[in-house]
Design an enzyme around this catalytic site. Structure first.
Site, PDB file in Angstrom:
ATOM      1  N   TYR A  12      10.681  62.445  28.957  1.00  0.00           N
ATOM      2  CA  TYR A  12      11.471  63.135  27.930  1.00  0.00           C
ATOM      3  C   TYR A  12      11.661  64.613  28.229  1.00  0.00           C
ATOM      4  CZ  TYR A  12       6.698  64.301  26.798  1.00  0.00           C
ATOM      5  OH  TYR A  12       5.399  64.725  26.891  1.00  0.00           O
ATOM      6  N   GLY A  13      11.158  65.078  29.358  1.00  0.00           N
ATOM      7  CA  GLY A  13      11.242  66.502  29.689  1.00  0.00           C
ATOM      8  C   GLY A  13      11.723  66.694  31.108  1.00  0.00           C
ATOM      9  N   SER A  14      10.965  67.459  31.883  1.00  0.00           N
ATOM     10  CA  SER A  14      11.369  67.760  33.256  1.00  0.00           C
ATOM     11  C   SER A  14      11.512  66.500  34.106  1.00  0.00           C
ATOM     12  CB  SER A  14      10.370  68.720  33.901  1.00  0.00           C
ATOM     13  OG  SER A  14       9.076  68.150  33.916  1.00  0.00           O
ATOM     14  N   LEU A  15      10.787  65.438  33.780  1.00  0.00           N
ATOM     15  CA  LEU A  15      10.885  64.198  34.552  1.00  0.00           C
ATOM     16  C   LEU A  15      12.177  63.424  34.278  1.00  0.00           C
ATOM     17  CD1 LEU A  15       7.178  62.985  34.409  1.00  0.00           C
ATOM     18  CD2 LEU A  15       8.406  63.901  36.390  1.00  0.00           C
ATOM     19  N   MET A  16      13.015  63.911  33.365  1.00  0.00           N
ATOM     20  CA  MET A  16      14.350  63.319  33.216  1.00  0.00           C
ATOM     21  C   MET A  16      15.258  63.775  34.355  1.00  0.00           C
ATOM     22  SD  MET A  16      15.282  63.051  29.164  1.00  0.00           S
ATOM     23  CE  MET A  16      15.458  64.797  28.883  1.00  0.00           C
ATOM     24  N   ALA A  17      14.861  64.823  35.080  1.00  0.00           N
ATOM     25  CA  ALA A  17      15.649  65.335  36.204  1.00  0.00           C
ATOM     26  C   ALA A  17      15.303  64.532  37.458  1.00  0.00           C
ATOM     27  CB  ALA A  17      15.367  66.817  36.424  1.00  0.00           C
TER      28      ALA A  17
ATOM     29  N   GLU B  13       1.061  65.632  35.099  1.00  0.00           N
ATOM     30  CA  GLU B  13       0.991  65.931  33.665  1.00  0.00           C
ATOM     31  C   GLU B  13      -0.314  66.624  33.290  1.00  0.00           C
ATOM     32  OE1 GLU B  13       3.477  65.965  31.921  1.00  0.00           O
ATOM     33  OE2 GLU B  13       4.855  64.564  32.828  1.00  0.00           O
TER      34      GLU B  13
END
Length: 152
Positions: free
Chosen positions: A13-18, A81
């Site tokens: 839901y954060g940087s790992l969506m990139a 994480e």
């Protein structure tokens, strides 16, 4: 004799969506699907460029599910994480397939009453303002873990 390989799915839901961040960590882009996590809120964190989620009734977090994550890849994500997050099993709604429910893993902020959590974190704003520096940090992190090099 070959052992069984456990595959995991992880809601991000954060940087790992990139995709570029995921590629640096896993050296590939897994299959994904858009999803929503009900009864959580995505907060900004004072002094950080990445978000945190914690339970929040009647709210929801948009993100995506990474499919086919191996045990080794899950360990890499756990390291990435760090101790500020706890990996939890949650149920998300897949938004591309008429809200099909899926049990998956995600990373929830460990300190539920953290006074540094505020507002709502925005992925598009993060991409514009912080992604370049975050990719550099992620590349350094991957090198410290001696992960295979990704071509970015």
């Amino acid at each position: 004799m070959s052992g069984t390989v456990t595959m995991h799915s992880v809601f991000v839901y954060g940087s790992l969506m990139a995709d570029d961040v995921v590629r640096l960590l896993l050296n590939r882009i897994p299959q994904t699907a858009s999803a929503t996590l009900p009864d959580f809120h995505r907060f900004s964190i004072k002094g950080r460029v990445y978000p945190a989620i914690i339970p929040a009734k009647s709210d929801k977090v948009s993100g995506k599910v990474l499919f086919g994550i191996t045990d080794d890849e899950l360990n890499v994500l756990d390291e990435f994480e760090d101790v500020e997050y706890e990996r939890e099993n949650v149920q998300v709604l897949l938004t591309d397939s008429s809200d099909e429910k899926l049990q998956t893993k995600t990373y929830v902020w460990a300190k539920k009453d953290d006074p540094d959590l505020y507002g709502t974190w925005d992925f598009e704003e993060w991409k514009q303002l912080h992604m370049e520096g975050f990719l550099k940090m992620t590349k350094e992190f991957a090198e410290e873990l001696n992960l295979p090099k990704s071509e970015i």
